[in-house]
Write a protein that holds these residues in place. Structure first.
Motif, mmCIF file in Angstrom:
data_model
loop_
_atom_site.group_PDB
_atom_site.id
_atom_site.type_symbol
_atom_site.label_atom_id
_atom_site.label_comp_id
_atom_site.label_asym_id
_atom_site.label_seq_id
_atom_site.Cartn_x
_atom_site.Cartn_y
_atom_site.Cartn_z
ATOM 1 N N ASP A 551 49.759 33.914 41.348
ATOM 2 C CA ASP A 551 49.453 35.328 41.445
ATOM 3 C C ASP A 551 49.270 35.693 42.905
ATOM 4 O O ASP A 551 49.796 36.670 43.361
ATOM 5 N N LYS A 564 40.388 42.845 49.137
ATOM 6 C CA LYS A 564 40.594 41.844 48.102
ATOM 7 C C LYS A 564 39.623 42.002 46.936
ATOM 8 O O LYS A 564 39.991 41.877 45.774
ATOM 9 N N ARG A 565 38.393 42.312 47.299
ATOM 10 C CA ARG A 565 37.396 42.473 46.258
ATOM 11 C C ARG A 565 37.736 43.681 45.407
ATOM 12 O O ARG A 565 37.642 43.665 44.190
ATOM 13 N N LYS A 566 38.201 44.745 46.077
ATOM 14 C CA LYS A 566 38.553 45.958 45.325
ATOM 15 C C LYS A 566 39.722 45.682 44.384
ATOM 16 O O LYS A 566 39.766 46.180 43.270
ATOM 17 N N LEU A 568 40.408 42.897 43.035
ATOM 18 C CA LEU A 568 39.863 42.081 41.954
ATOM 19 C C LEU A 568 39.150 42.961 40.927
ATOM 20 O O LEU A 568 39.300 42.790 39.723
ATOM 21 N N GLU A 569 38.404 43.929 41.453
ATOM 22 C CA GLU A 569 37.682 44.839 40.556
ATOM 23 C C GLU A 569 38.669 45.625 39.710
ATOM 24 O O GLU A 569 38.451 45.868 38.531
ATOM 25 N N GLN A 571 41.704 44.654 38.911
ATOM 26 C CA GLN A 571 42.295 43.731 37.939
ATOM 27 C C GLN A 571 41.373 43.537 36.746
ATOM 28 O O GLN A 571 41.809 43.470 35.612
ATOM 29 N N LYS A 572 40.100 43.454 37.061
ATOM 30 C CA LYS A 572 39.112 43.255 36.014
ATOM 31 C C LYS A 572 39.128 44.446 35.060
ATOM 32 O O LYS A 572 39.062 44.293 33.842
ATOM 33 N N GLN A 580 41.966 39.761 23.959
ATOM 34 C CA GLN A 580 41.861 38.319 24.021
ATOM 35 C C GLN A 580 42.069 37.767 22.624
ATOM 36 O O GLN A 580 41.323 38.092 21.710
ATOM 37 N N GLU A 585 46.023 36.305 26.207
ATOM 38 C CA GLU A 585 45.750 37.721 26.445
ATOM 39 C C GLU A 585 46.935 38.537 25.987
ATOM 40 O O GLU A 585 48.061 38.307 26.413
#
Lengths: 601, 371
Positions: A551, A564-566, A568-569, A571-572, A580, A585
């Protein structure tokens, strides 16, 4: 002149798209019920969805005043849906009327639902007034169509007004004929109250509202009324008419069409078809009412975000308020969690309800493949009715299976007969013959499994006949069939929400197509995901979603961390749209995608 | 004494590479002069001068592309304003095309003790495709010059995912190791919107190899470097023992750092802030963005950065931040499938790390371990 003699209650019936709502608009405009500036196209289609799709779903009554030869008449029009799914609603409105305008498109002529609706009207002893619409079209052939109506439908049509509802041509003539042709209501104001509930809706302030046709007696605010079928009693808080918006009046009398409100808390207390009478002075017997309508198409409705279960329940409850034909009951799926199995009158009905849930209640839902209700005859003699494929029994327990079938009539120009027969054959149809209505139209009759119609019959019919064929059907009981359940295994585990019932001869191709489709839809994951289609323990198709390899292998230093954190957020957040299932998924689309196979293939 | 790391951004290059979307510019001397004057002023005005400097990193851009007098002025200013720890690691990024033995010697005199060369490849075709200004010969010479100038701690960047064979990549790595390079950073080529490479890629996707092939390149490189004694201490970083980049480890351990210069980011006492990436704004101290991390964000960063490294994330640290990662059902699933390794201290689980075989999909793993 006696009051009743000045009332005409009528509805408009037609094949879909022949111009019911447009004519209704013109009548309202011509009678001055609404000023032209207040008009918007298809006025009576109040739901956003109705206007967008150009269809009528709900019944909408309107009271109009019309002066003819110096006499003021009161015309009550009830607009009706034209789609085959809503035949039931049409029949409800017919019982409230004495006359029906039968619109026929001047170029298309008699279509499947023209006939179906005309017969419904005849069955209800209604006077029928044919109207030829769309004479502005270059391809209009009004004289031929009149002949067609006489030949095919069997009602006199030579005197039928030829109009263009779009341009407003000859609308006056229609109004005159309504007065002259349609009988006035019978009944007496002095008899005990007898009013038929032909529809209902829920108003946030007034509670459940009954749309009624008063046959005898009068009703006013403060009256104590009772519902003859449910036995419930209420005090009337408001009576009124639709002009076309609701307007309170002092009293409704015999012959009138209007509404009654009585602080009725829940719509389930209002049974459409029930008779309202006075508690103190009830009428002797109730009106015949309606047959309870049975859903024919079922699907599971689940949520993308499972925590909103109560909101979904709420949404279904609210929709049910205005749509008695919607049925639902709680159900649990291993793959999708808590949801509801819902019954619908047809595919369009299903589509409308699901769209309304998403739009009006802002819920992201997952629907499972629509199916029908099967009768499973067990070896021990028991019979089960099953609409959820996951409830299907193991083959050893099943003696035989019956599936619902319909009698379908397809109206088509002769050149498409071949294509239609081919389609019907593919759909396991049994021919009931073929009738040449005239040089240009043929009626092809088939008995077809409902399950096949639910699948993609409409679309195929449309594409194979370039849209020239029209189609109507009625339920025709059950037929024994060799049906099997195809299961889908993801990573070796059966995903209950993806199971479906298929005829044994088609199981293999269908299973393979679904596996291929799922391979395209399921994103690569941390594990390899095998997709298998099987019948019982026998695997009939296998595909594999290969393991995700990369990825991101990008660097991440001081300046990259926030971004990067944003990411990730985000993506979450995106994961919330994924279901699930075990370690797999699944995107929400996976469940609907298995329906849309044939469109791609 | 509280500690700090310092990053100095040099946003200048002699030419722009085809894949670059960083704050770097090809421009004249006037702007450079003005820029470094501002940089010195910014350092002098820094609020955290009471902290001991653990490491300094000159990044870019190409710090080696500017006249060494600017680097000298910055270093002098830093030393004047801050106390440096004894073994502070001081790194400068160099382009093999813009170094000279003379320049490298000057860097050494300033106390710079680590050099990171943007080698990218030792294949001339690959270098041309990336629009790099140097050739294989330049790169080899640059590394030798650095050694002559007294540098021992030399790192080289390699790029993965360009249209060269896996053998070409391993060949580049082999030559670098033979030259005595102690540290390798290997990045997968990212095709960023707005770069010339992006446009070329839109026209023709086959200018870069398939995803699977790229992952194969990475996997082979990992095997090769580990066999040669390099430790894979972070997703894209490899080092001989004791040659890990202390400065970069600081980012992943959430050490405090302060960035000077255009678009430079800082992280001090749980607050992230960044200078504007526009020269005029930077000169006038405008558009500084500031973000105080929430408890949730602190946990996210801890996991995201910790799992990039071999040393992993401490379960206790997360507990202290208010997150019991052991209760996340995805974790047990990952542990069962060998995706996450649970390191134990005696009998109690202590740290979690990603199995290096799954580094390539770390994002998907990390997302599922967030609270």
């Amino acid at each position: 002149m006696e009051r009743l003699k000045k009332i005409r209650n009528f509805c408009i019936v037609a094949h879909i798209d022949h111009g019911k709502s447009t004519l209704a608009d013109r009548l309202i405009e011509k009678t001055g019920t609404l000023a032209k500036r207040d008009m918007q196209a298809q006025l009576l289609d109040s739901m956003e969805l109705e206007r967008e799709k150009g269809i009528t779903i709900k019944l909408t009554p309107t009271k109009m005043n019309y002066t003819f030869e110096g006499v003021d008449y009161e015309l009550n029009l009830i607009d009706t849906p034209g789609h085959v799914d809503f035949t039931y609603e049409v029949s409800r409105s017919l019982a409230a009327c004495e006359g029906a305008i039968l619109i026929v498109d001047a170029s298309q002529g008699v279509e499947a639902q023209t006939l179906a609706n005309a017969y419904l009207a005849i069955d209800n002893n209604l006077e029928i007034l044919p109207v030829i619409n769309k004479i502005d079209l270059p391809s209009a052939r009004p004289e031929e169509v009149k002949q067609e109506i006489e030949d095919v439908v069997g009602v006199p049509a030579m005197h039928a007004p030829c109009i263009s509802a779009k341009d407003g041509t000859n609308i006056e003539q229609v109004l005159e004929m309504i007065v002259k042709e349609f009988p006035c209501p019978k009944g007496s104001e002095t008899e005990p109250l007898k009013a038929l509930i032909f529809d209902s809706y829920y108003d946030n302030f007034k509670g459940a509202i009954c749309l009624v046709r008063v046959f005898d007696g009068t009703v006013k605010v403060g009256d104590k009324i009772s519902m003859m079928q449910t036995g419930k009693q209420y005090e009337v808080t408001e009576v009124g008419v639709f002009v076309p918006s609701a307007k309170a009046v002092d009293v409704l009398r015999a012959g009138d069409v209007g509404y009654i409100a009585g602080s009725i808390k829940t719509i389930s207390d209002v049974a459409v078809g029930d008779t309202i009478t006075h508690s103190a002075n009830p009428c002797k017997e109730a009106l015949p009412g309606y047959k309870k309508v049975q859903p024919v198409v079922y699907c599971g409705i689940y949520l993308v975000d499972g925590s909103k279960y109560n909101e979904l329940k709420d949404a279904l409850e609210k929709l049910k308020l205005n749509d008695a034909s919607l049925e639902y009951m709680p159900e649990v799926s291993e793959a999708l969690g808590f949801g509801f199995r819902c019954g619908f009158l047809g595919l369009l009905h299903l589509e409308i309800i699901t769209e309304r849930i998403e739009r009006e209640f802002n819920l992201d839902i997952i629907t499972t493949a629509p199916g029908v209700s099967y009768l499973l005859h067990k070896t021990n003699g028991e019979v089960l009715e099953i609409s959820n494929p996951s409830k299907w029994l193991s083959p050893v327990e099943i003696a035989y299976v019956e599936e619902p079938v319909v009698k379908a009539s397809i109206f088509t120009p002769p050149e498409y007969v071949g294509a239609i027969m081919e389609l019907a054959q593919e759909k396991r149809g049994i021919s009931n013959g073929l009738v040449y209505l005239d040089k240009t139209r043929v009626r092809v009759d088939y008995t077809l499994p409902l399950g096949e119609i639910v699948y993609d019959f409409f679309d195929s019919l449309k594409s194979r006949t370039k849209g020239y064929a029209s189609f109507d059907y009625e339920m025709a009981g059950y037929m024994q069939s060799e049906l099997v359940r195809v299961d889908i295994l993801l990573n070796g585990e059966k995903c209950d929400a993806l199971s479906l019932i298929v005829h044994k001869d088609k199981a293999y191709t269908r299973g393979r197509a679904i596996a291929e489709k799922l391979k395209k839809i399921i994103p690569r994951q941390l594990f390899e995901v095998p997709i298998q289609a099987c019948i019982g323990n026998k695997i009939i198709a296998r595909e594999t979603v290969s393991q995700m390899r990369k990825d991101v292998l990008a660097k991440c230093y001081g300046g990259d961390i926030t971004r990067k954190r944003k990411l990730l957020e985000k993506q979450k957040e995106g994961k919330k749209r994924m279901r699930q299932f075990g370690s797999v998924e699944l995107p929400a689309e996976a469940f609907i995608s298995i329906l849309k196979l044939d469109n791609d293939e | 004494m509280k500690k700090i790391r310092i990053y100095v951004h040099v946003p200048f290059c002699e030419s722009k590479c085809s894949y670059c979307d960083f704050a770097s510019f090809v421009c004249g001397e006037d702007l450079k002069q003005k820029y470094f004057a501002k940089l010195v002023q910014e350092i002098c005005g820094c609020k955290y001068k009471d902290r001991e400097v653990q490491s300094v990193y000159f990044g870019g851009g190409t710090p080696s592309s500017v006249d060494e007098k600017y680097i000298i002025s910055v270093m002098k200013c830093l030393r004047h304003n801050f106390t440096f720890s004894n073994n502070a690691e001081i790194t400068i990024e160099c382009n093999p095309a813009s170094e000279s033995l003379d320049k490298l010697k000057k860097y050494r005199e300033l106390g710079i003790n680590r050099i990171s060369f943007g080698v990218q490849s030792l294949n001339d075709n690959t270098l041309k495709f990336l629009n790099r200004r140097h050739t294989k010969k330049d790169a080899v010479e640059a590394i030798k010059d650095a050694q002559k100038a007294g540098f021992e701690n030399i790192s080289a960047d390699l790029i993965i995912g360009v249209s060269e064979s896996q053998e070409d990549l391993i060949d580049s790595a082999k030559q670098l190791l033979n030259l005595g390079v102690k540290h390798i950073s290997a990045y997968m080529l990212q095709i960023e919107e707005g770069t010339p490479l992006y446009n070329a890629y839109q026209n023709n996707n086959s200018i870069v190899p398939s995803e699977d092939y790229c992952v194969g390149m990475y996997d082979r490189l990992v095997v090769f470097l580990t066999e040669r004694g390099f430790c894979h201490y972070e997703i894209s970083n490899f080092a001989l023992p004791c040659y890990q980049s202390q400065h970069n480890l600081g980012y992943w351990r959430l050490d405090d750092y302060i960035g000077f210069g255009l678009s430079a980011h800082s992280f001090v006492d749980g607050v992230r802030f960044a200078n504007s990436n526009n020269f005029n704004d930077y000169f006038e101290d405008k558009n500084i963005t500031r973000e105080v991390l929430t408890a949730q964000q602190k946990i996210e960063e801890k996991i995201m950065l910790g799992l990039r490294c071999q040393e992993g994330v401490s379960i206790k640290d997360l507990l202290n931040l208010g997150y019991d990662i052991m209760t996340n059902p995805n974790l047990s699933n990952f542990v069962e499938n060998g995706i996450i390794i649970l390191q134990k201290n005696g009998k109690t689980p202590d740290k979690i790390t990603i199995n290096p075989a799954y580094y390539g999909v770390s994002n998907s793993i990390i997302v599922k371990l967030l609270p």
